[in-house]
Design an enzyme around this catalytic site. Structure first.
Site, mmCIF file in Angstrom:
data_model
loop_
_atom_site.group_PDB
_atom_site.id
_atom_site.type_symbol
_atom_site.label_atom_id
_atom_site.label_comp_id
_atom_site.label_asym_id
_atom_site.label_seq_id
_atom_site.Cartn_x
_atom_site.Cartn_y
_atom_site.Cartn_z
ATOM 1 N N CYS A 14 14.615 49.095 49.252
ATOM 2 C CA CYS A 14 13.787 49.569 50.364
ATOM 3 C C CYS A 14 13.427 51.055 50.185
ATOM 4 C CB CYS A 14 14.544 49.353 51.670
ATOM 5 S SG CYS A 14 13.850 50.179 53.094
ATOM 6 N N CYS A 67 14.237 53.254 53.276
ATOM 7 C CA CYS A 67 15.705 53.418 53.363
ATOM 8 C C CYS A 67 16.157 54.586 52.492
ATOM 9 C CB CYS A 67 16.419 52.144 52.911
ATOM 10 S SG CYS A 67 16.060 50.679 53.895
#
Length: 192
Positions: free
Chosen positions: A116, A119
């Site tokens: 991600c 993230c």
């Protein structure tokens, strides 16, 4: 400001708790085992301790007496360890024991994946928050195949998702890499 040492979590059927020891002046720490008899064994060792502050203790008492700290705890079983001022990686086996040991302290969980992009962008800012809010437990959970049951239990839909817990319950959620929303949610839960 003193440098915090490890936040030790003890988990067993009789004792669940956490204690933060901050470095400072030298004191003696006595640990008594959880025992059903009236006598309890103790282990002593010297440690640099300025203060001992409770972080969500259940059936765990501490008190300062004559310059020493006495902590009642189980010496038989120790659980996962969390360091104050840092983000701790958890998994499906360590998450709930840490949350239970935190008691009424605020717990923030960063649910992320390795692939991600957002993230990865918010991870350094999340670490900075853990250094700023020393009264909050910061955790992160990689929502991989191994941790899928816990991620499903917590109701993750997108990554990153931040779950804020108090008293073992999710009380706030922030989805996406929204730093300002996360800070506001942490402040609301801390002040409640």
């Amino acid at each position: 400001m003193p440098t915090p040492m490890a936040l030790n979590l003890c988990t067993s059927p009789k004792w669940i708790g956490t204690t933060v020891f901050e470095s400072g002046s030298s004191s003696k720490l006595l640990l008594g085992s959880s025992s059903s008899s009236s006598t309890s064994s103790t282990t002593s060792f010297s440690s640099s301790i300025l203060s001992c502050k409770s972080v969500g203790l259940k059936s765990l008492s501490s008190r300062r007496k004559n310059g020493s700290v006495r902590v009642r705890s189980s010496l038989d079983t120790t659980g996962p360890t969390v360091t104050v001022g840092q983000v701790t990686e958890v998994n499906k086996d360590t998450f709930w024991p840490i949350v239970n040991a935190a008691g009424d302290k605020t717990v923030v969980l960063d649910m992320y994946t390795q692939w991600c992009g957002p993230c990865k962008v918010i991870a350094p800012k999340y670490k900075e928050l853990s250094e700023k809010y020393l009264d909050v437990v910061f955790l992160k959970l990689d929502c991989n195949q191994d941790n899928k049951p816990l991620a499903k239990e917590l109701g993750i839909k997108v990554v990153p998702t931040f779950k804020i817990l108090k008293d073992n319950k999710v009380v706030k959620e922030v989805t996406g890499a929204k730093y300002d929303d996360l800070v506001a949610a942490i402040d609301v839960v801390r002040s409640s």
